[in-house]
Scaffold this active site. Sequence first.
Site, PDB file in Angstrom:
ATOM      1  N   SER A  64       1.362  -9.239  -0.035  1.00 36.27           N
ATOM      2  CA  SER A  64       0.817  -8.470  -1.162  1.00 36.27           C
ATOM      3  C   SER A  64       1.802  -8.207  -2.285  1.00 36.27           C
ATOM      4  O   SER A  64       1.410  -7.666  -3.324  1.00 36.27           O
ATOM      5  CB  SER A  64       0.245  -7.141  -0.664  1.00 36.27           C
ATOM      6  OG  SER A  64      -0.976  -7.390  -0.033  1.00 36.27           O
ATOM      7  N   LYS A  67       0.638  -9.630  -5.474  1.00 32.19           N
ATOM      8  CA  LYS A  67      -0.373  -8.998  -6.335  1.00 32.19           C
ATOM      9  C   LYS A  67       0.215  -8.519  -7.659  1.00 32.19           C
ATOM     10  O   LYS A  67      -0.497  -8.362  -8.647  1.00 32.19           O
ATOM     11  CB  LYS A  67      -1.030  -7.835  -5.578  1.00 32.19           C
ATOM     12  CG  LYS A  67      -1.828  -8.287  -4.343  1.00 32.19           C
ATOM     13  CD  LYS A  67      -2.276  -7.094  -3.504  1.00 32.19           C
ATOM     14  CE  LYS A  67      -3.011  -7.537  -2.240  1.00 32.19           C
ATOM     15  NZ  LYS A  67      -3.303  -6.392  -1.337  1.00 32.19           N
ATOM     16  N   TYR A 191      -6.763 -16.508  -2.905  1.00 26.73           N
ATOM     17  CA  TYR A 191      -6.065 -15.267  -2.550  1.00 26.73           C
ATOM     18  C   TYR A 191      -5.160 -15.466  -1.322  1.00 26.73           C
ATOM     19  O   TYR A 191      -3.996 -15.048  -1.315  1.00 26.73           O
ATOM     20  CB  TYR A 191      -7.106 -14.166  -2.298  1.00 26.73           C
ATOM     21  CG  TYR A 191      -6.547 -12.914  -1.685  1.00 26.73           C
ATOM     22  CD1 TYR A 191      -5.821 -12.009  -2.450  1.00 26.73           C
ATOM     23  CD2 TYR A 191      -6.724 -12.629  -0.325  1.00 26.73           C
ATOM     24  CE1 TYR A 191      -5.289 -10.856  -1.872  1.00 26.73           C
ATOM     25  CE2 TYR A 191      -6.211 -11.481   0.251  1.00 26.73           C
ATOM     26  CZ  TYR A 191      -5.490 -10.599  -0.523  1.00 26.73           C
ATOM     27  OH  TYR A 191      -4.959  -9.470   0.040  1.00 26.73           O
ATOM     28  N   TYR A 239      -0.221   1.473  -0.938  1.00 24.54           N
ATOM     29  CA  TYR A 239      -1.488   1.883  -0.308  1.00 24.54           C
ATOM     30  C   TYR A 239      -1.491   3.392  -0.064  1.00 24.54           C
ATOM     31  O   TYR A 239      -1.067   4.161  -0.931  1.00 24.54           O
ATOM     32  CB  TYR A 239      -1.726   1.084   0.988  1.00 24.54           C
ATOM     33  CG  TYR A 239      -1.580  -0.406   0.784  1.00 24.54           C
ATOM     34  CD1 TYR A 239      -2.381  -1.064  -0.149  1.00 24.54           C
ATOM     35  CD2 TYR A 239      -0.650  -1.159   1.480  1.00 24.54           C
ATOM     36  CE1 TYR A 239      -2.264  -2.434  -0.350  1.00 24.54           C
ATOM     37  CE2 TYR A 239      -0.532  -2.528   1.287  1.00 24.54           C
ATOM     38  CZ  TYR A 239      -1.331  -3.145   0.370  1.00 24.54           C
ATOM     39  OH  TYR A 239      -1.199  -4.477   0.176  1.00 24.54           O
ATOM     40  N   VAL A 257       2.609  -7.118   3.730  1.00 31.03           N
ATOM     41  CA  VAL A 257       2.649  -7.023   5.195  1.00 31.03           C
ATOM     42  C   VAL A 257       3.605  -8.034   5.841  1.00 31.03           C
ATOM     43  O   VAL A 257       3.831  -7.976   7.045  1.00 31.03           O
ATOM     44  CB  VAL A 257       1.254  -7.145   5.866  1.00 31.03           C
ATOM     45  CG1 VAL A 257       0.380  -5.953   5.547  1.00 31.03           C
ATOM     46  CG2 VAL A 257       0.577  -8.450   5.519  1.00 31.03           C
TER      47      VAL A 257
HETATM   48  N1  GLU Z   1      -2.856 -11.247   2.924  1.00 31.52           N
HETATM   49  C1  GLU Z   1      -2.836  -9.891   3.393  1.00 31.52           C
HETATM   50  C2  GLU Z   1      -4.244  -9.381   3.590  1.00 31.52           C
HETATM   51  O1  GLU Z   1      -5.062  -9.609   2.760  1.00 31.52           O
HETATM   52  C3  GLU Z   1      -2.077  -9.053   2.424  1.00 31.52           C
HETATM   53  C4  GLU Z   1      -1.988  -7.591   2.815  1.00 31.52           C
HETATM   54  C5  GLU Z   1      -0.645  -6.982   2.470  1.00 31.52           C
HETATM   55  O2  GLU Z   1       0.342  -7.682   2.318  1.00 31.52           O
HETATM   56  O3  GLU Z   1      -0.583  -5.753   2.346  1.00 31.52           O
HETATM   57  O4  GLU Z   1      -4.568  -8.761   4.553  1.00 31.52           O
END
Ligand code: GLU
Length: 304
Positions: A64, A67, A191, A239, A257
């Site tokens: 993420s 993003k 994605y 988050y 993650v």
């Molecule tokens: N590819 C992961 C998902 O969509 C990214 C989540 C993250 O890195 O927080 O679950």
Amino acid sequence: MSQLQASLDRIAAEMAAAPRRGRVADYIPELACVDPGQFAIAVCLADGTECVAGDADTAFSIQSVSKVFTLAMALGRLGDQLWARVGREPSGLAFNSILQLEHERGIPRNPFINAGAIVVTDALLSGHAPREMLGDYLRFLRLAADDEAIHINEAVARSETETGHRNFALAHELAAHRNLDHPPEHALGAYFHQCAAEMTCRQLARAGRFLLNAPGLPRLLSPARVRRINALMMTCGHYDGSGDFAFRVGLPGKSGVGGGIIAIAPARAAIAVWSPGLNPQGNSQLGTLAIEKLARAMRWSAFG
Ligand code: GLU
């Protein structure tokens, strides 16, 4: 040796000995086998100086953290019309919450929770085949990091495609509310691939320089938009752990993650850390601690 280098070396030594390292993400099978004993930290100063410690040249799955880059691309390409499709409020819920999306009728809270990031990727796909969009994305990463070696790990993308049921549920919910312009499998294919990009801490810190808004650095986005991305990183980048990160670290940051975090000391330094073990909110346990220690040692804070 500089004070910065001495701080990084001390932090890396402390983290190597840390007993509680968090839990590696195992809901993406390909990430479950990453060795939790690894740790890296890298800093790129506004004047171009780089300092690193630990496994700073080991590539990891940025997940993420990607993003931030896709949001920058989408704001550069579409401007403020993006905000008709995604909000700017912290979610207070898990990164992959389905509950909130249904309650809020298909408008994700912010571009950093999964639903919001899927909308951003969907927006980037407009007028492009997924392969072209991912080519643009890789070009953006390579330009930002000044490194042509950055690539996408196909096995990680495939692993998530096979097991990403919650993300499929989010994409279908978005489509049900007409907030997805492309078929869910296309938006998610792009994605999952963007998340599967691999970078080292050294590359990630370098790629973060455009978020410093400092003179003489690569200008990939207007200063006003860079400020806004930093504001969103501060309020939404971790988050439901965003408030705690802001309180402890005092810098805008974005986690993934895979255990990576990018953080920005405005006008001064881009910081990247990596330690694969996560805390219960899905943010790197030792990565957070390491940035907290570094910010304190260097007196870096967004709040003066
Ligand atoms: N590819 C992961 C998902 O969509 C990214 C989540 C993250 O890195 O927080 O679950």
